[in-house]
Design a protein around this motif. Sequence first.
Motif, short mmCIF file in Angstrom:
data_model
loop_
_atom_site.label_atom_id
_atom_site.label_comp_id
_atom_site.label_asym_id
_atom_site.label_seq_id
_atom_site.Cartn_x
_atom_site.Cartn_y
_atom_site.Cartn_z
N VAL A 226 -33.53 -18.89 -84.96
CA VAL A 226 -32.87 -19.50 -83.96
C VAL A 226 -32.35 -18.42 -83.09
O VAL A 226 -31.20 -17.66 -84.16
CB VAL A 226 -32.29 -20.85 -84.82
CG1 VAL A 226 -31.59 -21.19 -83.51
CG2 VAL A 226 -32.68 -21.63 -85.99
N ARG A 227 -32.12 -18.18 -82.25
CA ARG A 227 -31.46 -17.90 -81.42
C ARG A 227 -30.64 -18.17 -80.34
O ARG A 227 -31.09 -19.09 -79.43
CB ARG A 227 -32.58 -16.62 -80.81
CG ARG A 227 -33.03 -15.31 -81.43
CD ARG A 227 -34.48 -14.47 -80.48
NE ARG A 227 -34.49 -13.68 -80.73
CZ ARG A 227 -35.38 -13.19 -81.96
NH1 ARG A 227 -35.91 -14.66 -82.19
NH2 ARG A 227 -36.15 -12.19 -82.94
N VAL A 228 -28.92 -18.70 -80.44
CA VAL A 228 -28.35 -18.60 -79.47
C VAL A 228 -27.59 -17.58 -78.48
O VAL A 228 -27.55 -16.69 -78.76
CB VAL A 228 -27.18 -19.03 -80.38
CG1 VAL A 228 -26.37 -19.79 -79.91
CG2 VAL A 228 -27.54 -19.61 -82.30
N ALA A 229 -28.14 -18.27 -77.09
CA ALA A 229 -27.03 -17.90 -76.11
C ALA A 229 -25.90 -18.17 -76.18
O ALA A 229 -25.57 -19.15 -75.87
CB ALA A 229 -28.04 -17.56 -74.70
N VAL A 230 -24.87 -17.30 -76.07
CA VAL A 230 -23.62 -16.94 -75.88
C VAL A 230 -22.90 -17.20 -75.21
O VAL A 230 -22.85 -15.56 -74.53
CB VAL A 230 -22.92 -16.85 -77.86
CG1 VAL A 230 -21.12 -16.80 -77.75
CG2 VAL A 230 -23.77 -17.15 -79.06
N SER A 231 -22.35 -17.43 -74.01
CA SER A 231 -21.40 -17.06 -73.40
C SER A 231 -19.44 -17.65 -73.49
O SER A 231 -19.68 -17.88 -73.65
CB SER A 231 -22.54 -17.59 -71.82
OG SER A 231 -21.50 -19.08 -71.94
N ILE B 227 -33.39 -13.08 -74.63
CA ILE B 227 -34.33 -14.55 -75.24
C ILE B 227 -35.55 -14.53 -74.33
O ILE B 227 -35.22 -15.07 -73.34
CB ILE B 227 -34.10 -15.29 -75.33
CG1 ILE B 227 -32.34 -15.48 -76.11
CG2 ILE B 227 -34.55 -16.58 -76.13
CD1 ILE B 227 -31.78 -16.16 -76.84
N ALA B 228 -36.83 -14.21 -74.04
CA ALA B 228 -37.65 -14.85 -73.47
C ALA B 228 -38.19 -16.24 -73.56
O ALA B 228 -38.78 -16.27 -74.73
CB ALA B 228 -39.02 -14.21 -73.92
N PRO B 229 -37.48 -16.82 -72.99
CA PRO B 229 -37.90 -18.49 -73.73
C PRO B 229 -39.44 -19.59 -73.23
O PRO B 229 -40.00 -20.08 -73.87
CB PRO B 229 -36.78 -19.09 -72.26
CG PRO B 229 -37.31 -18.18 -70.78
CD PRO B 229 -37.15 -16.74 -71.59
N GLU B 230 -40.00 -18.17 -72.39
CA GLU B 230 -41.69 -18.60 -72.18
C GLU B 230 -42.47 -18.18 -73.48
O GLU B 230 -43.17 -18.82 -74.08
CB GLU B 230 -42.47 -17.86 -71.26
CG GLU B 230 -42.27 -18.23 -70.34
CD GLU B 230 -40.42 -17.02 -70.15
OE1 GLU B 230 -40.45 -17.48 -68.39
OE2 GLU B 230 -40.68 -16.35 -70.43
N ARG C 97 -34.26 -20.02 -66.21
CA ARG C 97 -34.56 -19.33 -67.13
C ARG C 97 -34.09 -17.99 -67.45
O ARG C 97 -34.11 -17.51 -68.36
CB ARG C 97 -36.03 -18.97 -66.96
CG ARG C 97 -36.97 -20.76 -68.21
CD ARG C 97 -38.65 -20.55 -67.53
NE ARG C 97 -38.82 -20.11 -66.20
CZ ARG C 97 -40.08 -19.90 -66.01
NH1 ARG C 97 -41.32 -19.47 -66.99
NH2 ARG C 97 -40.44 -19.67 -64.50
N GLU C 98 -33.52 -17.66 -66.19
CA GLU C 98 -32.73 -16.22 -66.89
C GLU C 98 -32.25 -15.90 -67.29
O GLU C 98 -31.48 -15.07 -67.68
CB GLU C 98 -32.68 -15.83 -65.32
CG GLU C 98 -33.82 -15.75 -63.96
CD GLU C 98 -33.94 -14.38 -64.72
OE1 GLU C 98 -34.32 -13.43 -65.33
OE2 GLU C 98 -35.43 -14.23 -64.88
#
Length: 399
Positions: A295-300, A317-320, A309-310
């Motif tokens: 599991v990858r988490v995009a934290v901001s 993280i490549a969403p596709e 998607r950007e």
Amino acid sequence: GEGEIARQVRALVGPDVPIAAALDLHGNISEEFVNTVDVLAGFRTYPHIDMADTGAAAARLLDHVMQTGTRPAKAFRRMSYLVPIPFQTTDMQPAKGLYENLTEVEAQGALSASLFMGFPAADIADCGPTAVAYAETQAAADAAADAVADAYAAAESEFDNDTFTPDAAVAYAARAAKGAGQGPVVIADTQDNPGAGGVSATTGMLRALIDADAQDAAIGLIVDPHSAAQAHELGEGARAVFRIGGHPGLPDDSPVEVEAVVEMLSEGKVKAIGPYYGGTMLDLGPSACLRIGGVRVAVSTRIAQMADREMFRFVGIAPEMQKILVVKSSTHFRADFTPSAREIIVARAPGPMPFDPADLPFTRLREGLRLSPNGPVFGAARAAAARPDTGGSTGGVQI
């Protein structure tokens, strides 16, 4: 707010200067507002990608007034039920057909027809769906508004679509990802949508992904300045225990304490090129991709609705390429994610913004409005139960 602006503009320019307005599809439109302006046009897409088109439509109506020197006849109708935000999307039925029908209504003689679905999280008497139509004659305007209102009334039962608990959503997505087709299963974490009052930090969906040992999965954005700063201090490749997300206003939504790997760091400058943001530059502040198993988490650091998607790609993280994507959004993400998605589903993880309007502690709606399709009706008893001074709810919604 727009009603007060229109009132003040009318007071300033007087009765003879025409006023045109272009408003969001979610507008809670008052009869006073319709009476104050001369022409009004509403968005027809949700996700909202037709803002410019709507402005042009309002300008054409204004030009008609200026060229003819006459105001068109107008008609205004209120409808009887609210619709949960995710199912107002014009990407699926029945909303798709309701908005396509506006073109047919105009072909039958209206200068303009608009359907405003309303924004449910507004405890005001004018909350709710409305139809507004303009035509050369009052009879034609009334016929157009009635056609829009009747179509909305007939669609009530069609708005009953499926939602999932967090665990069920992840289990369904994992099964679906093994089937035919390509692209990720996208899960909308609708009750933590920052476009409708969410904080983009609740942990229900993150816990469900971790508990299921999901693989090739990603979730974003989790707004957590502390975790983002910790990741930047440690550096890429570091492994450490993080306390990710959490919303203190919700029961049992504590941060997820877990060991994670810092896969990538970013300063958070993102050009969101998809149809919704349309090239907007976002500054999300120091950000990171944290990996917890599969599991990858995009934290901001800063908040923005996950509608492009950007907003995954900027942290690597490549969403596709994922099997499962969880997005902190209700609908706007569809504009950019649908072309690459295998399937889209809606989850009801705990969050600040209830999926079902009937779960909100309303006190000021108009009598008789149904709070969801075929749902409970607002009235004096329900209002009294929601008021703190009568022993009812304090306004905090627990889901």
